[in-house]
Scaffold this motif. Structure first.
Motif, short mmCIF file in Angstrom:
data_model
loop_
_atom_site.label_atom_id
_atom_site.label_comp_id
_atom_site.label_asym_id
_atom_site.label_seq_id
_atom_site.Cartn_x
_atom_site.Cartn_y
_atom_site.Cartn_z
N LYS A 131 0.86 -1.19 0.00
CA LYS A 131 0.00 0.00 0.00
C LYS A 131 0.89 1.24 0.00
O LYS A 131 1.81 1.35 0.83
N GLY A 132 0.63 2.15 -0.93
CA GLY A 132 1.46 3.35 -1.01
C GLY A 132 2.77 3.11 -1.75
O GLY A 132 3.55 4.03 -1.98
N SER A 136 -2.92 0.73 -4.56
CA SER A 136 -3.71 1.93 -4.21
C SER A 136 -5.20 1.60 -4.20
O SER A 136 -5.65 0.69 -4.90
N ASP A 142 -4.18 8.68 -7.23
CA ASP A 142 -2.81 8.22 -7.44
C ASP A 142 -2.46 7.92 -8.90
O ASP A 142 -1.28 7.69 -9.21
N PHE A 238 -4.66 -1.22 -8.61
CA PHE A 238 -5.72 -0.41 -8.01
C PHE A 238 -6.87 -1.34 -7.60
O PHE A 238 -7.42 -2.07 -8.43
#
Ligand code: NAP
Length: 314
Positions: A131-132, A136, A142, A238
């Protein structure tokens, strides 16, 4: 009308179409009204690029623009909109006692819960790890960082379809990975996906693991029909697998359905008199902005009647 000095006739928690519509009706109905919208008022529509099924807009409207209009309309009519969240709610006696994240106390003679829903995650340990760093939950936030890269979108509903289409603006290639052999997304979005040369739909697959070094480099998929595995080289993934109702504030205080939504009747009344629920936090079926707005209207009219009757309900 109770004078606002932190004591309101009606407090609305949530700033999506349900919350804003409730505030518009409540304030026009003569109630002193406060809406707590969190740090970024607007709800899920802030992450929707193009809305073309909200009546009144000839051309598609950007979600954030629609919400900005609702916010301005609400404030123009005289409701107080706080960029603050309610973190504690005592629903055991009226007026209801509320505490906000900035530590302030408020009371409300009636309350509307319109907290919406929060994005769901797959729940894989590697999802958490990346995550990050490539994984996402928000393509519109993002997507920009994935210019020229290959990316994957996980899910088969309208959100996944919209995210995939949005990402084609930046990414080199967008894989849409869906667990079934048919998308759930609406016909119009599916047609757009199929017409876009950057999009490849991978049916019947689920992610098993996100891998990489410091950043994501691949997602390992499993074919749910054959058990076959394959690795998809992507710099971004995603997650768009739907939403869960945001009920943290009222868990144990209001009756919930088996699926975790606030149980509300046709008039939006919850298990506690004077507390109403509207929008995705209680909508087990439609989850549409216009339906949420309609429920917000109903909740406000019911709350106004409740306040007018002098809170006489048991
Ligand atoms: P959704 O319609 O519930 O779709 C979730 C998708 O994720 C489904 O395709 C589902 O697969 C898949 N999924 C769920 N759990 C999964 C898991 N653990 N692993 C892999 N895949 C999983 O959610 P949504 O797309 O967020 O849409 C929610 C609502 O908002 C819908 O009513 C939608 O119409 C609306 N919406 C509208 C717009 C618009 O009009 N512009 C935009 C976004 C959302 P299955 O198909 O197999 O169940």
């Amino acid at each position: 009308m109770t004078e606002p000095n932190n004591n309101y006739d009606l407090v609305i928690i949530g700033s999506g179409p349900a919350g804003f519509t409730a505030a518009i009706y409540a304030v026009r109905g003569g109630a002193s009204t406060a809406l707590f919208g969190g740090v970024a008022p607007g709800g899920q529509l802030l992450q929707t690029m193009e809305i073309e099924n909200y009546p009144g807009f000839v051309d598609p409207v950007v979600g954030a623009d629609l919400m900005q209009k609702m916010l301005k309309q609400t404030e123009r009519l005289g409701a107080k909109v706080f960029q603050d969240s309610i973190t504690e709610a005592d629903l055991s006696a009226r007026p209801f006692k509320l505490k906000s994240s900035s530590g302030r106390d408020y009371t409300a003679r009636a309350l509307i819960i319109a907290t919406g829903a929060q994005a769901r995650w797959l729940g894989l340990p590697s999802e958490e790890k990346y995550k990050g760093k490539g994984v996402s939950g928000c393509a519109t936030c993002d997507g920009f960082f994935f210019r020229g890269k290959d990316v994957a979108v996980i899910g088969g509903g309208d959100s996944a379809a919209e995210d995939a289409l949005f990402l084609t603006k930046f990414a080199n290639k967008v894989y849409l990975v869906h667990r079934r052999d048919k998308l759930r997304a609406t016909f119009r979005l599916v047609e757009k996906l199929k017409a876009n040369p950057k999009v490849e739909i991978i049916y019947d697959h689920i992610p098993e693991e996100f891998t990489g070094e410091a950043k994501l480099t691949a997602v390992n998929l499993k074919n749910v029909k054959t058990g076959e595995k394959r690795s998809l080289a992507v710099g971004g993934a995603f997650i768009a697998i739907g939403h869960s109702p945001a009920t943290g504030l009222v868990k144990g205080k209001l009756k919930l359905t088996e699926d975790g939504y606030i149980a509300a009747d046709d008039r939006t009344a919850t298990s506690v008199p004077g507390v109403y629920a509207a929008g995705d936090v209680m909508d087990t079926r439609y989850k549409q902005a216009v339906v949420a707005a309609g429920a917000g209207c109903k909740a406000a009219l019911e709350a106004l009647a409740f306040i007018e009757e002098g809170d006489v309900h048991s």
